[in-house]
Design a protein around this motif. Structure first.
Motif, PDB file in Angstrom:
ATOM      1  N   LEU A   9       0.804  -1.224   0.000  1.00 22.21           N
ATOM      2  CA  LEU A   9       0.000   0.000   0.000  1.00 22.21           C
ATOM      3  C   LEU A   9       0.839   1.277   0.000  1.00 22.21           C
ATOM      4  O   LEU A   9       0.312   2.369   0.223  1.00 22.21           O
ATOM      5  CB  LEU A   9      -0.968  -0.001   1.190  1.00 22.21           C
ATOM      6  CG  LEU A   9      -2.070  -1.052   1.130  1.00 22.21           C
ATOM      7  CD1 LEU A   9      -2.964  -0.963   2.355  1.00 22.21           C
ATOM      8  CD2 LEU A   9      -2.892  -0.902  -0.133  1.00 22.21           C
ATOM      9  N   THR A  11       2.139   2.925  -2.474  1.00 23.52           N
ATOM     10  CA  THR A  11       1.685   3.854  -3.513  1.00 23.52           C
ATOM     11  C   THR A  11       0.437   4.595  -3.055  1.00 23.52           C
ATOM     12  O   THR A  11       0.311   5.806  -3.270  1.00 23.52           O
ATOM     13  CB  THR A  11       1.403   3.092  -4.827  1.00 23.52           C
ATOM     14  OG1 THR A  11       2.590   2.397  -5.206  1.00 23.52           O
ATOM     15  CG2 THR A  11       0.994   4.028  -5.941  1.00 23.52           C
ATOM     16  N   ASP A  12      -0.475   3.887  -2.401  1.00 26.74           N
ATOM     17  CA  ASP A  12      -1.692   4.526  -1.888  1.00 26.74           C
ATOM     18  C   ASP A  12      -1.364   5.564  -0.820  1.00 26.74           C
ATOM     19  O   ASP A  12      -1.979   6.638  -0.776  1.00 26.74           O
ATOM     20  CB  ASP A  12      -2.644   3.476  -1.321  1.00 26.74           C
ATOM     21  CG  ASP A  12      -3.166   2.524  -2.381  1.00 26.74           C
ATOM     22  OD1 ASP A  12      -2.951   2.776  -3.580  1.00 26.74           O
ATOM     23  OD2 ASP A  12      -3.791   1.519  -2.011  1.00 26.74           O
ATOM     24  N   LYS A  15      -0.018   8.662  -2.538  1.00 27.68           N
ATOM     25  CA  LYS A  15      -1.097   9.454  -3.146  1.00 27.68           C
ATOM     26  C   LYS A  15      -1.887  10.216  -2.082  1.00 27.68           C
ATOM     27  O   LYS A  15      -2.234  11.379  -2.275  1.00 27.68           O
ATOM     28  CB  LYS A  15      -2.045   8.541  -3.926  1.00 27.68           C
ATOM     29  CG  LYS A  15      -1.479   8.038  -5.221  1.00 27.68           C
ATOM     30  CD  LYS A  15      -2.475   7.112  -5.898  1.00 27.68           C
ATOM     31  CE  LYS A  15      -1.857   6.423  -7.098  1.00 27.68           C
ATOM     32  NZ  LYS A  15      -2.796   5.436  -7.680  1.00 27.68           N
ATOM     33  N   ALA A  16      -2.162   9.570  -0.971  1.00 30.60           N
ATOM     34  CA  ALA A  16      -2.981  10.187   0.071  1.00 30.60           C
ATOM     35  C   ALA A  16      -2.287  11.364   0.747  1.00 30.60           C
ATOM     36  O   ALA A  16      -2.931  12.361   1.073  1.00 30.60           O
ATOM     37  CB  ALA A  16      -3.372   9.152   1.114  1.00 30.60           C
ATOM     38  N   ASP A 101      -6.593   0.786   4.357  1.00 35.31           N
ATOM     39  CA  ASP A 101      -7.490   1.210   3.271  1.00 35.31           C
ATOM     40  C   ASP A 101      -8.600   2.115   3.807  1.00 35.31           C
ATOM     41  O   ASP A 101      -8.900   3.157   3.225  1.00 35.31           O
ATOM     42  CB  ASP A 101      -8.133  -0.003   2.582  1.00 35.31           C
ATOM     43  CG  ASP A 101      -7.256  -0.619   1.510  1.00 35.31           C
ATOM     44  OD1 ASP A 101      -6.350   0.067   0.989  1.00 35.31           O
ATOM     45  OD2 ASP A 101      -7.488  -1.804   1.192  1.00 35.31           O
ATOM     46  N   LEU A 104      -7.214   5.541   4.707  1.00 35.20           N
ATOM     47  CA  LEU A 104      -6.891   6.341   3.527  1.00 35.20           C
ATOM     48  C   LEU A 104      -8.147   6.812   2.793  1.00 35.20           C
ATOM     49  O   LEU A 104      -8.154   7.898   2.214  1.00 35.20           O
ATOM     50  CB  LEU A 104      -5.982   5.554   2.581  1.00 35.20           C
ATOM     51  CG  LEU A 104      -4.589   5.232   3.138  1.00 35.20           C
ATOM     52  CD1 LEU A 104      -3.793   4.406   2.146  1.00 35.20           C
ATOM     53  CD2 LEU A 104      -3.842   6.499   3.518  1.00 35.20           C
ATOM     54  N   ARG A 105      -9.206   6.019   2.822  1.00 37.48           N
ATOM     55  CA  ARG A 105     -10.459   6.431   2.173  1.00 37.48           C
ATOM     56  C   ARG A 105     -11.102   7.614   2.877  1.00 37.48           C
ATOM     57  O   ARG A 105     -11.795   8.414   2.261  1.00 37.48           O
ATOM     58  CB  ARG A 105     -11.451   5.274   2.134  1.00 37.48           C
ATOM     59  CG  ARG A 105     -11.277   4.363   0.953  1.00 37.48           C
ATOM     60  CD  ARG A 105     -12.486   3.447   0.766  1.00 37.48           C
ATOM     61  NE  ARG A 105     -12.914   2.758   1.971  1.00 37.48           N
ATOM     62  CZ  ARG A 105     -12.416   1.606   2.409  1.00 37.48           C
ATOM     63  NH1 ARG A 105     -11.471   1.004   1.729  1.00 37.48           N
ATOM     64  NH2 ARG A 105     -12.868   1.056   3.521  1.00 37.48           N
TER      65      ARG A 105
END
Length: 147
Positions: A9, A11-12, A15-16, A101, A104-105
């Protein structure tokens, strides 16, 4: 240390928060860092460690079942134990991925994170009508009991 190991995760996270993971660890020590950053990096560290455990068990099973290996060295008990270990590591990985997840959402986009929050200071004012008389100094005070 898990900060040097990658996770699925990363990369996520980048981005976040708008920075590479290596820089995020440096940013997290800043007193003005978003509280969610510390939580995200903690979950990321657990995830990276768990993913390393999954890879170790997988590699051990592959080595134990290598076609070039002598079959007399194969142990059902050892493979059964590795299967249990792998199952536990995969469950942990799935839990950390789900938690990260979800975090991050719920994060605002990086552009909104950098903006300071400004709140308006409201002042409450009240005026008494001119006919209202001030209360006596001991109004509403309870009388002291005498024995």
């Amino acid at each position: 240390m898990t900060r040097d190991k990658s996770s699925t995760l990363d990369t996520d996270l980048q981005k976040a928060f708008g920075q590479p993971v290596s820089e995020l660890y440096e940013t997290a020590v800043d007193p003005d860092a978003p509280p969610a950053l510390a939580r995200a990096l903690e979950l990321r560290s657990f995830l990276a460690l768990t993913e390393e455990q999954v890879a170790r068990v997988r590699d051990r099973v592959h080595a134990d079942t290598d076609p070039e290996r002598d079959m007399s060295e194969l142990s059902a008990d050892k493979l059964r134990f590795d299967a249990q270990w792998l199952n536990a590591a995969l469950d942990a990985r799935d839990g950390y991925r789900a938690a990260l997840d979800a975090l991050l959402r719920t994060m605002p986009p990086p552009a909104e994170q950098a903006r300071p929050v400004r709140t308006a200071q409201l002042k409450a004012t009240a005026t008494l009508p001119p006919s209202a008389a001030p209360a006596p100094p001991r109004a509403g005070a309870a009388r002291a009991r005498r024995p």
